[in-house]
Design a protein around this motif. Structure first.
Motif, PDB file in Angstrom:
ATOM      1  N   ILE A   1       0.831  -1.202   0.000  1.00  0.00           N
ATOM      2  CA  ILE A   1       0.000   0.000   0.000  1.00  0.00           C
ATOM      3  C   ILE A   1       0.869   1.258   0.000  1.00  0.00           C
ATOM      4  O   ILE A   1       0.559   2.243  -0.677  1.00  0.00           O
ATOM      5  N   LYS A   2       1.978   1.235   0.736  1.00  0.00           N
ATOM      6  CA  LYS A   2       2.892   2.382   0.717  1.00  0.00           C
ATOM      7  C   LYS A   2       3.436   2.614  -0.692  1.00  0.00           C
ATOM      8  O   LYS A   2       3.558   3.763  -1.142  1.00  0.00           O
ATOM      9  N   ARG A   3       3.781   1.525  -1.395  1.00  0.00           N
ATOM     10  CA  ARG A   3       4.262   1.649  -2.771  1.00  0.00           C
ATOM     11  C   ARG A   3       3.179   2.253  -3.664  1.00  0.00           C
ATOM     12  O   ARG A   3       3.453   3.102  -4.522  1.00  0.00           O
ATOM     13  N   LEU A   4       1.926   1.805  -3.462  1.00  0.00           N
ATOM     14  CA  LEU A   4       0.829   2.318  -4.268  1.00  0.00           C
ATOM     15  C   LEU A   4       0.612   3.811  -3.984  1.00  0.00           C
ATOM     16  O   LEU A   4       0.426   4.603  -4.928  1.00  0.00           O
ATOM     17  N   GLU A   5       0.629   4.188  -2.694  1.00  0.00           N
ATOM     18  CA  GLU A   5       0.455   5.597  -2.337  1.00  0.00           C
ATOM     19  C   GLU A   5       1.573   6.457  -2.928  1.00  0.00           C
ATOM     20  O   GLU A   5       1.325   7.560  -3.440  1.00  0.00           O
ATOM     21  N   HIS A   6       2.801   5.940  -2.846  1.00  0.00           N
ATOM     22  CA  HIS A   6       3.942   6.684  -3.402  1.00  0.00           C
ATOM     23  C   HIS A   6       3.789   6.837  -4.917  1.00  0.00           C
ATOM     24  O   HIS A   6       4.063   7.911  -5.487  1.00  0.00           O
ATOM     25  N   HIS A   7       3.352   5.775  -5.576  1.00  0.00           N
ATOM     26  CA  HIS A   7       3.204   5.789  -7.029  1.00  0.00           C
ATOM     27  C   HIS A   7       2.105   6.769  -7.453  1.00  0.00           C
ATOM     28  O   HIS A   7       2.251   7.475  -8.461  1.00  0.00           O
ATOM     29  N   LEU A   8       1.026   6.827  -6.676  1.00  0.00           N
ATOM     30  CA  LEU A   8      -0.091   7.715  -7.011  1.00  0.00           C
ATOM     31  C   LEU A   8       0.126   9.139  -6.516  1.00  0.00           C
ATOM     32  O   LEU A   8      -0.564  10.064  -6.942  1.00  0.00           O
ATOM     33  N   GLY A   9       1.048   9.301  -5.561  1.00  0.00           N
ATOM     34  CA  GLY A   9       1.318  10.622  -5.007  1.00  0.00           C
ATOM     35  C   GLY A   9       0.208  11.127  -4.109  1.00  0.00           C
ATOM     36  O   GLY A   9      -0.035  12.339  -4.037  1.00  0.00           O
ATOM     37  N   THR A  10      -0.460  10.203  -3.411  1.00  0.00           N
ATOM     38  CA  THR A  10      -1.542  10.606  -2.506  1.00  0.00           C
ATOM     39  C   THR A  10      -1.672   9.595  -1.382  1.00  0.00           C
ATOM     40  O   THR A  10      -1.259   8.431  -1.528  1.00  0.00           O
ATOM     41  N   GLN A  11      -2.258   9.984  -0.280  1.00  0.00           N
ATOM     42  CA  GLN A  11      -2.493   9.094   0.852  1.00  0.00           C
ATOM     43  C   GLN A  11      -3.857   8.440   0.683  1.00  0.00           C
ATOM     44  O   GLN A  11      -4.857   9.105   0.429  1.00  0.00           O
ATOM     45  N   LEU A  12      -3.885   7.118   0.820  1.00  0.00           N
ATOM     46  CA  LEU A  12      -5.123   6.367   0.632  1.00  0.00           C
ATOM     47  C   LEU A  12      -5.779   5.983   1.959  1.00  0.00           C
ATOM     48  O   LEU A  12      -7.001   5.782   2.008  1.00  0.00           O
ATOM     49  N   PHE A  13      -4.981   5.845   3.009  1.00  0.00           N
ATOM     50  CA  PHE A  13      -5.496   5.450   4.312  1.00  0.00           C
ATOM     51  C   PHE A  13      -5.043   6.441   5.379  1.00  0.00           C
ATOM     52  O   PHE A  13      -3.949   7.009   5.313  1.00  0.00           O
ATOM     53  N   ILE A  14      -5.881   6.627   6.366  1.00  0.00           N
ATOM     54  CA  ILE A  14      -5.496   7.318   7.590  1.00  0.00           C
ATOM     55  C   ILE A  14      -5.220   6.239   8.623  1.00  0.00           C
ATOM     56  O   ILE A  14      -6.105   5.460   8.993  1.00  0.00           O
ATOM     57  N   ARG A  15      -3.956   6.131   9.038  1.00  0.00           N
ATOM     58  CA  ARG A  15      -3.571   5.104  10.008  1.00  0.00           C
ATOM     59  C   ARG A  15      -3.920   5.561  11.411  1.00  0.00           C
ATOM     60  O   ARG A  15      -3.653   6.697  11.789  1.00  0.00           O
ATOM     61  N   ALA A  16      -4.515   4.675  12.202  1.00  0.00           N
ATOM     62  CA  ALA A  16      -4.837   4.945  13.601  1.00  0.00           C
ATOM     63  C   ALA A  16      -4.503   3.718  14.415  1.00  0.00           C
ATOM     64  O   ALA A  16      -4.267   2.634  13.872  1.00  0.00           O
ATOM     65  N   ASN A  17      -4.470   3.876  15.730  1.00  0.00           N
ATOM     66  CA  ASN A  17      -4.094   2.760  16.602  1.00  0.00           C
ATOM     67  C   ASN A  17      -5.066   1.590  16.483  1.00  0.00           C
ATOM     68  O   ASN A  17      -4.682   0.431  16.584  1.00  0.00           O
TER      69      ASN A  17
END
Length: 301
Positions: A44-60
């Motif tokens: 998912i990090k690779r996908l976000e980097h490739h798209l240049g946008t954040q897809l998820f908001i990470r929470a505990n």
């Protein structure tokens, strides 16, 4: 080709994203895809980097989709749904047919005359008939095959339909103008039609006569064919005498399109078997077709 391939780092990143977006939990997504949680996170990090946008908001306590993430989820989920439905439909069409492979002469002169009876007794089963020019084994695309094998054959999912019994056949038109044919010794004086197929070895005239303990001089066939259908057509047209097989000649003899000019026959050590994949459990419909084939050939065993 679509440019989508260049717009994502890999197809696997879309599977990882879809699983995580559907579960809103990286750990459950990893379980679904049978990979590690770190693998999901990395994809998912690779996908976000490739798209240049954040897809998820990470929470505990889990993750949430961003606006861009929700838009991608709707598109990917819908696209994958269309693909899944298409694949399911293909599978349904394939499963709705039983595929049986046989030689062209077997399919034409034995299976086809029986079709009406089969469909009337098994209206819910649809058949796909494949005519093949060489021996094949059943596989994921062929449910059953009909093959000539040694009578001693022992394997799972192999059923003997009929012993190989052969005899001379011809048309009455041929006999009307032919030399006398009172005994086997007269056969070399006649026009003999020969079947020679490099992919299927079948008994020939010298072997037939030898099996009857007859010393035959060199036989020169009147014609040679590599397709048994052509042999039968030539025999029905009055062009000569052919070697006939019990299964493929049964209906032609019953309809008087051919006759047996001599009351002689040879039983070999071979038989026609119906075969399914040795290690595969048969579907209910396949068992029904096998039982029906065995019933139709019972008198020939």
């Amino acid at each position: 080709m679509s440019s989508l391939r260049s717009k994502v780092p890999s197809p696997q990143s879309l599977f990882a994203f879809l699983a995580a977006a559907d579960a809103l939990n990286f750990a459950r997504a990893a379980e679904e895809l049978n990979v590690t949680q770190s693998s999901i996170s990395h994809s998912i990090k690779r996908l976000e980097h490739h798209l240049g946008t954040q897809l998820f908001i990470r929470a505990n306590r889990g993750v949430m989709l961003t606006g861009d993430g929700q838009q991608l989820f709707n598109a990917v989920g819908g696209g994958f749904g269309v693909i899944e439905n298409a694949i399911d439909e293909i599978h349904r069409r394939q499963l709705s047919f039983l595929t049986i492979a046989a030689s062209s002469s077997m399919a034409t002169y034995w299976l086809m005359p029986l079709f009406r009876e089969f469909h009337s007794t098994h209206p819910g089963i649809k058949l796909k008939i494949l005519t093949i020019d060489k021996n094949v084994e059943p596989d994921d695309s062929i449910d059953l095959t009909i093959r000539l094998l040694p009578l001693t054959t022992e394997r799972r999912n192999a059923w003997l339909m009929a012993r190989e019994t052969v005899f001379p056949v011809c048309s009455r038109v041929y006999l009307a103008d032919a030399p006398p044919l009172r005994e086997v010794a007269d056969l070399p004086n006649h026009k003999l039609l020969s079947y020679e197929d490099p992919h299927r070895q079948r008994i020939n005239w010298p072997e037939f006569l030898a099996a009857l303990r007859m010393e035959s001089r060199s036989i020169e066939p009147a014609a040679i064919f590599n397709d048994y259908q052509l042999v039968l057509h030539a025999a029905m047209a009055g062009e000569g005498i052919a070697i006939g097989w019990t299964l493929t000649n049964k209906f032609l003899l019953e309809q008087s399109l051919l006759c047996r000019p001599l009351d002689v026959e040879v039983n070999t050590q071979l038989g026609f078997f119906v075969l399914a994949q040795p290690g595969k459990a048969l579907r209910r419909e396949t068992k029904m077709l096998v039982n029906w084939l065995l019933k139709q050939s019972q008198e020939l065993r």
